[in-house]
Design a protein around this motif. Structure first.
Motif, mmCIF file in Angstrom:
data_model
loop_
_atom_site.group_PDB
_atom_site.id
_atom_site.type_symbol
_atom_site.label_atom_id
_atom_site.label_comp_id
_atom_site.label_asym_id
_atom_site.label_seq_id
_atom_site.Cartn_x
_atom_site.Cartn_y
_atom_site.Cartn_z
ATOM 1 N N GLY A 1 0.801 -1.196 0.000
ATOM 2 C CA GLY A 1 0.000 0.000 0.000
ATOM 3 C C GLY A 1 0.841 1.256 0.000
ATOM 4 N N ASP A 2 1.126 1.784 1.184
ATOM 5 C CA ASP A 2 1.853 3.039 1.307
ATOM 6 C C ASP A 2 3.357 2.785 1.269
ATOM 7 O OD1 ASP A 2 -0.599 4.342 1.606
ATOM 8 O OD2 ASP A 2 -0.556 4.090 3.772
ATOM 9 N N VAL A 3 4.119 3.866 1.085
ATOM 10 C CA VAL A 3 5.575 3.777 1.013
ATOM 11 C C VAL A 3 6.165 4.735 2.042
ATOM 12 C CG1 VAL A 3 7.594 4.209 -0.437
ATOM 13 C CG2 VAL A 3 5.532 3.220 -1.444
ATOM 14 N N TYR A 14 11.244 11.072 8.243
ATOM 15 C CA TYR A 14 10.591 10.055 7.437
ATOM 16 C C TYR A 14 9.432 10.685 6.685
ATOM 17 C CZ TYR A 14 13.069 6.379 9.935
ATOM 18 O OH TYR A 14 14.029 5.563 10.447
ATOM 19 N N ARG A 15 9.247 10.259 5.466
ATOM 20 C CA ARG A 15 8.132 10.720 4.638
ATOM 21 C C ARG A 15 7.273 9.514 4.300
ATOM 22 N NH1 ARG A 15 8.794 16.171 4.851
ATOM 23 N NH2 ARG A 15 10.853 16.816 4.193
ATOM 24 N N LYS A 16 5.983 9.752 4.108
ATOM 25 C CA LYS A 16 5.057 8.682 3.752
ATOM 26 C C LYS A 16 4.326 9.050 2.468
ATOM 27 C CE LYS A 16 1.028 6.195 5.500
ATOM 28 N NZ LYS A 16 0.058 6.118 6.622
ATOM 29 N N TRP A 17 4.362 8.121 1.502
ATOM 30 C CA TRP A 17 3.612 8.268 0.256
ATOM 31 C C TRP A 17 2.314 7.509 0.436
ATOM 32 C CZ3 TRP A 17 3.140 10.891 -4.078
ATOM 33 C CH2 TRP A 17 2.362 10.367 -5.099
ATOM 34 N N THR A 26 4.937 14.223 5.908
ATOM 35 C CA THR A 26 5.971 13.895 6.883
ATOM 36 C C THR A 26 5.341 12.998 7.922
ATOM 37 O OG1 THR A 26 7.107 15.976 6.520
ATOM 38 C CG2 THR A 26 7.578 14.833 8.583
ATOM 39 N N ALA A 27 5.824 11.749 8.015
ATOM 40 C CA ALA A 27 5.252 10.779 8.957
ATOM 41 C C ALA A 27 5.834 10.969 10.348
ATOM 42 C CB ALA A 27 5.499 9.359 8.468
ATOM 43 N N THR A 61 15.467 2.097 15.075
ATOM 44 C CA THR A 61 14.368 3.023 15.266
ATOM 45 C C THR A 61 13.082 2.384 14.763
ATOM 46 O OG1 THR A 61 15.820 4.931 14.981
ATOM 47 C CG2 THR A 61 13.470 5.313 14.668
ATOM 48 N N THR A 62 12.015 2.492 15.536
ATOM 49 C CA THR A 62 10.707 1.999 15.098
ATOM 50 C C THR A 62 9.659 3.080 15.335
ATOM 51 O OG1 THR A 62 10.178 1.021 17.252
ATOM 52 C CG2 THR A 62 11.280 -0.398 15.658
ATOM 53 N N PHE A 63 8.601 3.042 14.543
ATOM 54 C CA PHE A 63 7.437 3.887 14.789
ATOM 55 C C PHE A 63 6.222 3.259 14.131
ATOM 56 C CE2 PHE A 63 9.518 5.664 11.043
ATOM 57 C CZ PHE A 63 8.479 5.810 10.142
ATOM 58 N N ASN A 64 5.048 3.600 14.638
ATOM 59 C CA ASN A 64 3.792 3.077 14.113
ATOM 60 C C ASN A 64 3.509 3.662 12.734
ATOM 61 O OD1 ASN A 64 3.385 1.708 16.564
ATOM 62 N ND2 ASN A 64 2.494 3.541 17.469
ATOM 63 N N SER A 65 2.681 2.985 11.967
ATOM 64 C CA SER A 65 2.422 3.432 10.592
ATOM 65 C C SER A 65 1.732 4.786 10.522
ATOM 66 C CB SER A 65 1.598 2.388 9.838
ATOM 67 O OG SER A 65 0.322 2.249 10.430
ATOM 68 N N ASP A 66 1.108 5.226 11.610
ATOM 69 C CA ASP A 66 0.506 6.563 11.608
ATOM 70 C C ASP A 66 1.506 7.644 12.013
ATOM 71 O OD1 ASP A 66 0.801 6.241 14.349
ATOM 72 O OD2 ASP A 66 -1.339 6.398 14.796
ATOM 73 N N GLY A 67 2.773 7.252 12.239
ATOM 74 C CA GLY A 67 3.819 8.215 12.589
ATOM 75 C C GLY A 67 4.036 8.374 14.078
ATOM 76 N N SER A 68 3.201 7.750 14.897
ATOM 77 C CA SER A 68 3.339 7.876 16.356
ATOM 78 C C SER A 68 4.276 6.805 16.910
ATOM 79 C CB SER A 68 1.961 7.739 17.019
ATOM 80 O OG SER A 68 1.477 6.404 16.854
ATOM 81 N N GLY A 69 4.609 6.944 18.175
ATOM 82 C CA GLY A 69 5.348 5.910 18.882
ATOM 83 C C GLY A 69 6.795 5.741 18.480
#
Length: 163
Positions: A1-3, A14-17, A26-27, A61-69
């Motif tokens: 799906g997203d990139v 980090y950027r999210k397409w 910007t994620a 580094t980790t973060f949730n797909s919505d940019g949080s955490g």
């Protein structure tokens, strides 16, 4: 799906397409100082994982797909992860192909402990140019539960079944 991708110079943000909106956002803003090259999406946990590629700080580094955490975890391995990483849900592991010395590793997605799969089977094949790297031509194929890579348009495509 997203990139998900890193901005210029591999230091973030980090950027999210979004496939749905066809736009970049910007994620996650900058939250670290070390160089990053290798990103993977952990679909089982719905998060992005970024492995260290160099520098004096050696964390994952980790973060949730919505940019949080956004979190960082010390890297338990004695090496950096310059190269390409994909997540294989069939075996619940990150699969990493090093740029050099071209070693395939399986990485646990929560402890980040790595095990080497092959050391000699994934070297640059003789029919390719020595300067070509499989680094951005390495991907997971869900239908076949494995990974493919190729070094250049002049080379064979290699496949390894994982599950």
């Amino acid at each position: 799906g997203d990139v998900w991708a890193l901005a210029a110079n591999n230091y973030g943000p980090y950027r999210k397409w979004s496939r749905a909106t066809q736009t970049w956002t910007t994620a996650v803003a900058n939250g670290w100082s070390e160089d990053r090259h290798s990103l993977a999406f952990d679909s089982s946990r719905n998060r992005v994982i970024s492995l260290p590629a160099g520098g004096s700080i050696n964390t994952v580094t980790t973060f949730n797909s919505d940019g949080s955490g956004l979190t960082t975890t010390p890297n338990p391995n004695a090496f950096q992860f310059a190269g390409m990483t994909v997540y294989c849900p069939d075996i619940d592991r990150l699969v990493h192909l090093s740029n050099y010395p071209h070693i395939l590793r399986l990485i646990h997605p929560t402890t980040f402990v790595a095990t080497t799969v092959t050391q000699n089977g994934w070297t640059i094949p003789s029919e390719t140019y020595s300067s070509d790297q499989p680094h951005s031509r390495f991907f997971y194929v869900p239908a076949y539960k494995g990974v493919c890579f190729f070094n250049s348009v002049h080379a064979n495509v290699r496949f390894m079944r994982l599950a």
